[in-house]
Design a protein around this motif. Structure first.
Motif, PDB file in Angstrom:
ATOM      1  N   PHE A 150       0.824  -1.209   0.000  1.00  0.00           N
ATOM      2  CA  PHE A 150       0.000   0.000   0.000  1.00  0.00           C
ATOM      3  C   PHE A 150       0.857   1.258   0.000  1.00  0.00           C
ATOM      4  O   PHE A 150       0.578   2.229  -0.720  1.00  0.00           O
ATOM      5  N   ALA A 151       1.931   1.240   0.794  1.00  0.00           N
ATOM      6  CA  ALA A 151       2.776   2.426   0.901  1.00  0.00           C
ATOM      7  C   ALA A 151       3.767   2.554  -0.247  1.00  0.00           C
ATOM      8  O   ALA A 151       4.038   3.657  -0.735  1.00  0.00           O
ATOM      9  N   MET A 152       4.304   1.413  -0.700  1.00  0.00           N
ATOM     10  CA  MET A 152       5.402   1.451  -1.652  1.00  0.00           C
ATOM     11  C   MET A 152       4.970   1.592  -3.106  1.00  0.00           C
ATOM     12  O   MET A 152       5.698   2.168  -3.919  1.00  0.00           O
ATOM     13  N   VAL A 153       3.792   1.066  -3.476  1.00  0.00           N
ATOM     14  CA  VAL A 153       3.391   1.151  -4.886  1.00  0.00           C
ATOM     15  C   VAL A 153       3.224   2.592  -5.333  1.00  0.00           C
ATOM     16  O   VAL A 153       3.801   2.995  -6.355  1.00  0.00           O
ATOM     17  N   PRO A 154       2.474   3.452  -4.611  1.00  0.00           N
ATOM     18  CA  PRO A 154       2.431   4.855  -5.024  1.00  0.00           C
ATOM     19  C   PRO A 154       3.804   5.521  -4.946  1.00  0.00           C
ATOM     20  O   PRO A 154       4.142   6.371  -5.783  1.00  0.00           O
ATOM     21  N   GLY A 155       4.593   5.132  -3.932  1.00  0.00           N
ATOM     22  CA  GLY A 155       5.939   5.696  -3.823  1.00  0.00           C
ATOM     23  C   GLY A 155       6.819   5.312  -4.992  1.00  0.00           C
ATOM     24  O   GLY A 155       7.613   6.123  -5.486  1.00  0.00           O
ATOM     25  N   THR A 156       6.686   4.070  -5.450  1.00  0.00           N
ATOM     26  CA  THR A 156       7.464   3.614  -6.601  1.00  0.00           C
ATOM     27  C   THR A 156       7.075   4.385  -7.850  1.00  0.00           C
ATOM     28  O   THR A 156       7.937   4.808  -8.637  1.00  0.00           O
ATOM     29  N   LEU A 157       5.770   4.598  -8.056  1.00  0.00           N
ATOM     30  CA  LEU A 157       5.329   5.388  -9.212  1.00  0.00           C
ATOM     31  C   LEU A 157       5.875   6.809  -9.133  1.00  0.00           C
ATOM     32  O   LEU A 157       6.316   7.374 -10.138  1.00  0.00           O
ATOM     33  N   GLY A 158       5.878   7.378  -7.921  1.00  0.00           N
ATOM     34  CA  GLY A 158       6.431   8.712  -7.747  1.00  0.00           C
ATOM     35  C   GLY A 158       7.919   8.760  -8.074  1.00  0.00           C
ATOM     36  O   GLY A 158       8.394   9.710  -8.707  1.00  0.00           O
ATOM     37  N   LEU A 159       8.665   7.729  -7.659  1.00  0.00           N
ATOM     38  CA  LEU A 159      10.089   7.677  -7.978  1.00  0.00           C
ATOM     39  C   LEU A 159      10.324   7.572  -9.483  1.00  0.00           C
ATOM     40  O   LEU A 159      11.229   8.218 -10.025  1.00  0.00           O
ATOM     41  N   ILE A 160       9.504   6.759 -10.171  1.00  0.00           N
ATOM     42  CA  ILE A 160       9.651   6.630 -11.617  1.00  0.00           C
ATOM     43  C   ILE A 160       9.371   7.959 -12.307  1.00  0.00           C
ATOM     44  O   ILE A 160      10.098   8.376 -13.226  1.00  0.00           O
ATOM     45  N   SER A 161       8.323   8.655 -11.862  1.00  0.00           N
ATOM     46  CA  SER A 161       7.977   9.939 -12.463  1.00  0.00           C
ATOM     47  C   SER A 161       9.055  10.983 -12.193  1.00  0.00           C
ATOM     48  O   SER A 161       9.337  11.838 -13.049  1.00  0.00           O
ATOM     49  N   TRP A 162       9.662  10.933 -11.028  1.00  0.00           N
ATOM     50  CA  TRP A 162      10.635  11.948 -10.628  1.00  0.00           C
ATOM     51  C   TRP A 162      12.032  11.655 -11.168  1.00  0.00           C
ATOM     52  O   TRP A 162      12.704  12.530 -11.717  1.00  0.00           O
ATOM     53  N   LEU A 163      12.466  10.391 -11.044  1.00  0.00           N
ATOM     54  CA  LEU A 163      13.850  10.044 -11.364  1.00  0.00           C
ATOM     55  C   LEU A 163      14.014   9.270 -12.674  1.00  0.00           C
ATOM     56  O   LEU A 163      15.129   9.159 -13.180  1.00  0.00           O
ATOM     57  N   GLY A 164      12.922   8.717 -13.203  1.00  0.00           N
ATOM     58  CA  GLY A 164      13.032   7.775 -14.306  1.00  0.00           C
ATOM     59  C   GLY A 164      13.135   6.360 -13.755  1.00  0.00           C
ATOM     60  O   GLY A 164      13.499   6.147 -12.589  1.00  0.00           O
ATOM     61  N   TRP A 165      12.838   5.366 -14.603  1.00  0.00           N
ATOM     62  CA  TRP A 165      12.772   3.995 -14.102  1.00  0.00           C
ATOM     63  C   TRP A 165      14.107   3.475 -13.587  1.00  0.00           C
ATOM     64  O   TRP A 165      14.165   2.748 -12.592  1.00  0.00           O
ATOM     65  N   SER A 166      15.219   3.865 -14.220  1.00  0.00           N
ATOM     66  CA  SER A 166      16.522   3.331 -13.828  1.00  0.00           C
ATOM     67  C   SER A 166      16.943   3.823 -12.446  1.00  0.00           C
ATOM     68  O   SER A 166      17.286   3.032 -11.551  1.00  0.00           O
ATOM     69  N   ALA A 167      16.905   5.139 -12.242  1.00  0.00           N
ATOM     70  CA  ALA A 167      17.284   5.695 -10.940  1.00  0.00           C
ATOM     71  C   ALA A 167      16.303   5.280  -9.851  1.00  0.00           C
ATOM     72  O   ALA A 167      16.684   5.136  -8.681  1.00  0.00           O
ATOM     73  N   ALA A 168      15.037   5.088 -10.228  1.00  0.00           N
ATOM     74  CA  ALA A 168      14.052   4.634  -9.244  1.00  0.00           C
ATOM     75  C   ALA A 168      14.439   3.273  -8.687  1.00  0.00           C
ATOM     76  O   ALA A 168      14.311   3.012  -7.487  1.00  0.00           O
ATOM     77  N   LEU A 169      14.942   2.386  -9.542  1.00  0.00           N
ATOM     78  CA  LEU A 169      15.374   1.072  -9.079  1.00  0.00           C
ATOM     79  C   LEU A 169      16.592   1.160  -8.171  1.00  0.00           C
ATOM     80  O   LEU A 169      16.721   0.395  -7.207  1.00  0.00           O
ATOM     81  N   LEU A 170      17.490   2.092  -8.462  1.00  0.00           N
ATOM     82  CA  LEU A 170      18.643   2.281  -7.586  1.00  0.00           C
ATOM     83  C   LEU A 170      18.184   2.749  -6.205  1.00  0.00           C
ATOM     84  O   LEU A 170      18.701   2.294  -5.171  1.00  0.00           O
ATOM     85  N   ALA A 171      17.210   3.662  -6.171  1.00  0.00           N
ATOM     86  CA  ALA A 171      16.682   4.147  -4.895  1.00  0.00           C
ATOM     87  C   ALA A 171      16.004   3.018  -4.125  1.00  0.00           C
ATOM     88  O   ALA A 171      16.154   2.903  -2.899  1.00  0.00           O
ATOM     89  N   LEU A 172      15.279   2.160  -4.826  1.00  0.00           N
ATOM     90  CA  LEU A 172      14.630   1.029  -4.168  1.00  0.00           C
ATOM     91  C   LEU A 172      15.664   0.050  -3.610  1.00  0.00           C
ATOM     92  O   LEU A 172      15.450  -0.561  -2.556  1.00  0.00           O
ATOM     93  N   GLY A 173      16.799  -0.083  -4.311  1.00  0.00           N
ATOM     94  CA  GLY A 173      17.876  -0.925  -3.798  1.00  0.00           C
ATOM     95  C   GLY A 173      18.394  -0.435  -2.461  1.00  0.00           C
ATOM     96  O   GLY A 173      18.667  -1.230  -1.549  1.00  0.00           O
ATOM     97  N   LEU A 174      18.515   0.878  -2.321  1.00  0.00           N
ATOM     98  CA  LEU A 174      18.951   1.454  -1.043  1.00  0.00           C
ATOM     99  C   LEU A 174      17.924   1.194   0.051  1.00  0.00           C
ATOM    100  O   LEU A 174      18.280   0.931   1.209  1.00  0.00           O
ATOM    101  N   MET A 175      16.654   1.269  -0.303  1.00  0.00           N
ATOM    102  CA  MET A 175      15.614   1.019   0.698  1.00  0.00           C
ATOM    103  C   MET A 175      15.640  -0.432   1.166  1.00  0.00           C
ATOM    104  O   MET A 175      15.521  -0.714   2.364  1.00  0.00           O
ATOM    105  N   VAL A 176      15.800  -1.369   0.240  1.00  0.00           N
ATOM    106  CA  VAL A 176      15.854  -2.783   0.606  1.00  0.00           C
ATOM    107  C   VAL A 176      17.058  -3.073   1.494  1.00  0.00           C
ATOM    108  O   VAL A 176      17.013  -3.959   2.355  1.00  0.00           O
ATOM    109  N   ALA A 177      18.138  -2.315   1.315  1.00  0.00           N
ATOM    110  CA  ALA A 177      19.322  -2.506   2.160  1.00  0.00           C
ATOM    111  C   ALA A 177      19.025  -2.246   3.643  1.00  0.00           C
ATOM    112  O   ALA A 177      19.783  -2.687   4.511  1.00  0.00           O
ATOM    113  N   LEU A 178      17.909  -1.559   3.941  1.00  0.00           N
ATOM    114  CA  LEU A 178      17.529  -1.344   5.340  1.00  0.00           C
ATOM    115  C   LEU A 178      17.167  -2.655   6.035  1.00  0.00           C
ATOM    116  O   LEU A 178      17.116  -2.716   7.269  1.00  0.00           O
ATOM    117  N   ILE A 179      16.908  -3.700   5.257  1.00  0.00           N
ATOM    118  CA  ILE A 179      16.638  -5.010   5.856  1.00  0.00           C
ATOM    119  C   ILE A 179      17.824  -5.486   6.686  1.00  0.00           C
ATOM    120  O   ILE A 179      17.648  -6.148   7.724  1.00  0.00           O
TER     121      ILE A 179
END
Length: 402
Positions: A150-179
């Protein structure tokens, strides 16, 4: 509050946060189908195959990851899984060909998910709480994964719109590293080996000779087929029906929101009503929801209603299926046995994700896959009905002796 309850609460919180990150990011992958396919001139089958491969690898790796977690503790499995998941996202952001997409989104993220998702994490939860609270605790942890969607899907769309799909994936990689730092909250230890304790081979033989184990597994195949087909292809399907792209994103977010309530409710009911009978009801309701969605004109309102209804039924199967496995066979080998059942879920996921792309590229629509999803729901309902929620003879003897 006793020390045991404090420890259980800490473990449950850490498990919930890990699932929210892991599954929240994973549920947004369908949003990358259109921009990546458009940039590289791919048909939908290319991206769909990579995500289908991810689910297949995830499923194939899950029994082994689960066995390692059962024997040596889950913290190592979750840590390694988190590293591979984060690296896979970064490399996915750099992908420019079908093979590099399959390597990153398929192989690396697939293995990473096997260490950071339901089978391992719910094994931790199952060992941390008392049996009478197990179904509810699994429901709470599963609901956290839905909140992540619920929280991440709109956030992911926002990242794609703001950064483009490639940079959005890099940002998501940093978030997953919080695990990685969250692993310290699990405090999972393998159960001590005692005289006469089941070996791994004996546990497998016991489960494989039990009809209920296979009925649960084949039923879970249907769940995987449906959720991955819908998660990957629904946004594109709604665009094909001349709805704005934001509608698909909102529907995925609604699925995540209502799945919070669905998984919590399933966990609560699973402690009071037969879990296999609840599974039968869930699959029948899925068939009804899909039929109504396809029968009615596709509008924003009908899409949102579909998201809410399907969300309530989305991953409610997870605490019920894993809870039934725990009741039948105990918790010592829960991550491994749950991983085997989950393998069937992921075989269904592979086919649902991949065949969606194949059928669309061949026919220009998803009609055949929707029809298959309905028929499979009816099959899963029939498979779960005969399962009886009784511990195996070995556990009954232990309970009588205690």
């Amino acid at each position: 509050m006793t020390s045991m309850w404090r420890t259980s609460g800490w473990v449950l919180l850490g498990s919930a946060l890990i699932l929210a990150l892991s599954l929240g990011v994973r549920h947004g992958f369908g949003l990358f189908l259109a921009p990546m396919s458009s940039e590289f001139g791919w048909g939908r089958e290319t991206f769909a195959f990579a995500i289908a491969l991810q689910n297949l690898i995830w499923g194939l790796a899950q029994p082994f990851t689960g066995a390692l977690a059962d024997r040596f503790g889950a913290t190592k499995a979750v840590f390694v899984g988190g590293v591979l998941y984060a690296v896979g996202l970064v490399l996915m952001g750099m992908s420019d060909s079908a093979w590099s997409l399959s390597l990153s989104a398929g192989l690396l993220i697939g293995i990473g998910l096997s260490g950071t998702s339901f089978s391992v994490i719910l094994g931790v939860v199952g060992r941390a709480v008392a049996p009478e609270k197990r179904s509810m605790a699994m429901g709470i942890a599963s609901a956290a994964g839905s909140f992540g969607q619920f929280a991440m899907v709109p956030g992911t769309l926002g990242l794609i719109s703001w950064l483009g799909w490639s940079a959005a994936l890099l940002a998501l990689g940093l978030m997953v590293a919080l695990i990685l730092p969250l692993v310290a909250m699990l405090k999972d230890r393998p159960l001590p080996v005692t005289a006469g304790q089941q070996t791994l081979r004996e546990a497998l033989k016991e489960a494989c000779s039990h009809s209920g184990f296979w009925l649960l597994a084949f039923g879970f195949f249907v769940c995987g087929f449906q959720v991955v087909f819908i998660g990957v292809h629904l946004p594109a399907y709604l665009v094909d029906q001349h709805l704005p792209a934001t509608v698909g994103t909102t529907v995925l977010a609604l699925i995540g929101l209502f799945n919070i309530f669905g998984t919590y409710t399933a966990g609560w009911l699973g402690g009071r009503i037969s879990k296999p009978r609840l599974l039968t009801g869930l699959y029948l309701l899925r068939a009804v929801v899909i039929v109504l969605f396809l029968w009615a004109p596709v509008t924003q309102a009908s899409a949102y209603l579909f998201g809410m209804a399907m969300g309530f039924l989305w991953l409610s199967t997870v605490p019920l299926t894993n809870g039934t496995v725990a009741t039948l066979f105990g918790v010592r080998n829960l991550s491994m046995l749950g991983g085997i059942v989950f393998l069937f879920h992921q075989l269904g996921s592979f086919l649902g994700g991949w065949l969606g792309g194949v059928v669309y590229d061949r026919t220009g629509n998803y009609d055949l896959i929707w029809q298959m999803a309905i028929l499979l729901s009816l099959l899963a309902a029939a498979l779960n009905w005969p399962v009886r929620e009784r511990p195996v003879a070995r556990l009954q003897v232990q309970m009588e002796a205690a």
